[in-house]
Design a protein around this motif. Structure first.
Motif, PDB file in Angstrom:
ATOM      1  N   ILE A 149       0.855  -1.188   0.000  1.00 38.51           N
ATOM      2  CA  ILE A 149       0.000   0.000   0.000  1.00 38.51           C
ATOM      3  C   ILE A 149       0.893   1.241   0.000  1.00 38.51           C
ATOM      4  O   ILE A 149       1.686   1.427   0.928  1.00 38.51           O
ATOM      5  CB  ILE A 149      -0.919   0.024   1.231  1.00 38.51           C
ATOM      6  CG1 ILE A 149      -1.661  -1.304   1.381  1.00 38.51           C
ATOM      7  CG2 ILE A 149      -1.895   1.198   1.144  1.00 38.51           C
ATOM      8  CD1 ILE A 149      -2.523  -1.678   0.203  1.00 38.51           C
ATOM      9  N   GLU A 152       0.996   7.217  -0.096  1.00 38.76           N
ATOM     10  CA  GLU A 152       0.084   8.233  -0.624  1.00 38.76           C
ATOM     11  C   GLU A 152      -1.386   7.825  -0.499  1.00 38.76           C
ATOM     12  O   GLU A 152      -2.280   8.686  -0.543  1.00 38.76           O
ATOM     13  CB  GLU A 152       0.409   8.506  -2.102  1.00 38.76           C
ATOM     14  CG  GLU A 152       1.734   9.210  -2.336  1.00 38.76           C
ATOM     15  CD  GLU A 152       2.934   8.301  -2.110  1.00 38.76           C
ATOM     16  OE1 GLU A 152       4.028   8.826  -1.835  1.00 38.76           O
ATOM     17  OE2 GLU A 152       2.778   7.047  -2.210  1.00 38.76           O
ATOM     18  N   ASP A 153      -1.649   6.517  -0.322  1.00 41.22           N
ATOM     19  CA  ASP A 153      -3.034   6.044  -0.182  1.00 41.22           C
ATOM     20  C   ASP A 153      -3.531   6.122   1.257  1.00 41.22           C
ATOM     21  O   ASP A 153      -4.716   5.857   1.511  1.00 41.22           O
ATOM     22  CB  ASP A 153      -3.156   4.594  -0.665  1.00 41.22           C
ATOM     23  CG  ASP A 153      -3.078   4.479  -2.180  1.00 41.22           C
ATOM     24  OD1 ASP A 153      -2.998   5.534  -2.846  1.00 41.22           O
ATOM     25  OD2 ASP A 153      -3.083   3.337  -2.687  1.00 41.22           O
ATOM     26  N   ASN A 176      -7.080   4.323   5.233  1.00 44.01           N
ATOM     27  CA  ASN A 176      -7.070   4.565   3.809  1.00 44.01           C
ATOM     28  C   ASN A 176      -7.753   5.899   3.529  1.00 44.01           C
ATOM     29  O   ASN A 176      -8.728   6.266   4.203  1.00 44.01           O
ATOM     30  CB  ASN A 176      -7.812   3.435   3.093  1.00 44.01           C
ATOM     31  CG  ASN A 176      -7.582   3.440   1.598  1.00 44.01           C
ATOM     32  OD1 ASN A 176      -8.069   4.302   0.873  1.00 44.01           O
ATOM     33  ND2 ASN A 176      -6.830   2.447   1.120  1.00 44.01           N
ATOM     34  N   GLN A 177      -7.258   6.618   2.544  1.00 46.14           N
ATOM     35  CA  GLN A 177      -7.843   7.922   2.222  1.00 46.14           C
ATOM     36  C   GLN A 177      -9.331   7.816   1.870  1.00 46.14           C
ATOM     37  O   GLN A 177     -10.097   8.786   2.047  1.00 46.14           O
ATOM     38  CB  GLN A 177      -7.096   8.567   1.064  1.00 46.14           C
ATOM     39  CG  GLN A 177      -7.132   7.791  -0.244  1.00 46.14           C
ATOM     40  CD  GLN A 177      -6.404   8.496  -1.369  1.00 46.14           C
ATOM     41  OE1 GLN A 177      -6.262   9.717  -1.351  1.00 46.14           O
ATOM     42  NE2 GLN A 177      -5.919   7.736  -2.358  1.00 46.14           N
ATOM     43  N   GLN A 238      -5.220  -2.680   4.307  1.00 47.47           N
ATOM     44  CA  GLN A 238      -5.511  -1.616   3.351  1.00 47.47           C
ATOM     45  C   GLN A 238      -5.945  -0.333   4.043  1.00 47.47           C
ATOM     46  O   GLN A 238      -6.179   0.677   3.388  1.00 47.47           O
ATOM     47  CB  GLN A 238      -6.615  -2.073   2.391  1.00 47.47           C
ATOM     48  CG  GLN A 238      -6.239  -3.274   1.535  1.00 47.47           C
ATOM     49  CD  GLN A 238      -7.415  -3.764   0.728  1.00 47.47           C
ATOM     50  OE1 GLN A 238      -8.252  -4.526   1.203  1.00 47.47           O
ATOM     51  NE2 GLN A 238      -7.490  -3.313  -0.520  1.00 47.47           N
TER      52      GLN A 238
END
Length: 314
Positions: A149, A152-153, A176-177, A238
Motif C-alpha cells: 500500500i 500516498e493512499d 485509507n484515504q 488496506q
C-alpha cells in the motif's frame, strides 16, 4: 638617737602609705554605687557582634584561582554528561537535544505542523497525508517492509474522544484515504454524544501486535497484516477496517464446534445476550453511525463473529 632613726623612718613610710590608700578608697565608687548613679550604662544590653561573612560563601572574598578552579570543575562535569549521552545514544549532545525537541513536537498536538492537504472537519477533528515524522513512526511496524500500500493512499487522522473516566483524550488513527472523511465525521458524532472509548492509539505503540492492542482495549485501524489464522490480507492491511473497544467486543471463531475468543480474557463478553457496558450491537450508537456511512459490521458474519470490527469496500 641614731638607733631610733631607721625604725621611725619605716613607721613614717607605713603611715603615709596607709593615708594614701584611705584617701584613694574614700573617693572611689563601688559597682553598686556606679549602677545607681548611671543605670542607663550599667544595665544596657550588650551590643551584638557584627557577623563576618564566610570566605567560602562570599564571592568577593574568593580568590581568582579559586573561582577558576570551580569553573573548570563545572565545565568538566558538563563535558562528562555530554560524553555519556553520546555513548548511550550514539549521537552528539547537540543532536540529542534536537532529537528530544523533535519527539516532543511529534507528541504534542499543539506543535504538530499541518500538512498542506489537511482537511479539518471540526476543531481537533482532521485528516491529512502522512508527514515524514509519521512515516518514521510506522515504518517497520504497521507499515512493514513488504507493504504494497503506497504511503500516498494512507491518511493520518486526529480526533477527540470521551475516555472511560469521562474526560477528553486525543486519538490518532491511520486509515485509507477512502474512509478518512467517514472516520472524522463518525468520531465527531461519538464525541458529541460522549460515547466512551478507552483508547485510540496507533497500533505501532504496541509494536504493531494486534493481540496486545486488543488486550489493552485499544481502538485502531491500519496494520499491514493477515487475517488471524490465515494467509489472507486483512482489510486492516488496506486501512479500510477499524476495531472499536475490542476487549469488550471480541473476535469469536469456531473450530469444529469449539469456540475461540480473542483477545484472551474477554471470554465473558462473547455472550452477547448478557447486558454489559461498551457492548456494540444493533442498538448501539457506534453501530448506527458506521452502518449509516456504509460500513459492514463483523457481528453480522456467520462463519465468525467480529463484534469490534467495521470495514468498508470503497
Amino acid at each position: 638617737m641614731k638607733k631610733y632613726k631607721q625604725p621611725l623612718t619605716l613607721i613614717l613610710v607605713f603611715f603615709l602609705f596607709c593615708a594614701g590608700v584611705f584617701l584613694f578608697t574614700r573617693n572611689s565608687e563601688t559597682l553598686s554605687e556606679y549602677a545607681e548613679r548611671k543605670p542607663e550604662i550599667a544595665y544596657a544590653a550588650p551590643a551584638k557582634a557584627a557577623s563576618v561573612p564566610s570566605a567560602a560563601n562570599d564571592p568577593e572574598s574568593t580568590t581568582p584561582n579559586q573561582r577558576n578552579a570551580e569553573t573548570e570543575w563545572k565545565n568538566a562535569n558538563a563535558n562528562q554528561e555530554t560524553a555519556n549521552a553520546e555513548e548511550n545514544h550514539g549521537i552528539s549532545g547537540t543532536d540529542l537535544k534536537n532529537t528530544e525537541t523533535e519527539l516532543a513536537s511529534e507528541d504534542d498536538p499543539e506543535t504538530v505542523t499541518a500538512m498542506e492537504d489537511r482537511v479539518t472537519y471540526q476543531p481537533d477533528f482532521y485528516y491529512e497525508s502522512l508527514s515524514d515524522s509519521i512515516k518514521k513512526r510506522i515504518t517497520g511496524l504497521s507499515y512493514k517492509e513488504d507493504c504494497t500500500i503506497p504511503y500516498e493512499d494512507l491518511r493520518y487522522v486526529r480526533v477527540l474522544y470521551t475516555n472511560f473516566n469521562g474526560g477528553t483524550s486525543t486519538g490518532e488513527l491511520i486509515c485509507n484515504q477512502a474512509i478518512a472523511r467517514d472516520l472524522v465525521e463518525i468520531f465527531y458524532e461519538l464525541y458529541q454524544a460522549e460515547y466512551q472509548i478507552e483508547s485510540i492509539r496507533l497500533i505501532d505503540e504496541y509494536n504493531a501486535d494486534d493481540l496486545l492492542s486488543m488486550e489493552d482495549n485499544n481502538t485502531s485501524c491500519f496494520n499491514y497484516r493477515t487475517v488471524e489464522g490465515t494467509t489472507k490480507l486483512s482489510k486492516h492491511a488496506q486501512g479500510l477496517a477499524i476495531d472499536v473497544n475490542p476487549f469488550f467486543n471480541p473476535y469469536v471463531t469456531y473450530d469444529n464446534g469449539k469456540e475461540k475468543v480473542s483477545p484472551a480474557g474477554s471470554e465473558a463478553y462473547a455472550d452477547r445476550s448478557k447486558p454489559f457496558a461498551y457492548k456494540i450491537d444493533e442498538n448501539d450508537l457506534c453501530y448506527k453511525l458506521f452502518t449509516e456511512h456504509g460500513f459492514i459490521w463483523g457481528g453480522h458474519w456467520n462463519s465468525c463473529k467480529d463484534y469490534q470490527h467495521f470495514q468498508k469496500n470503497p
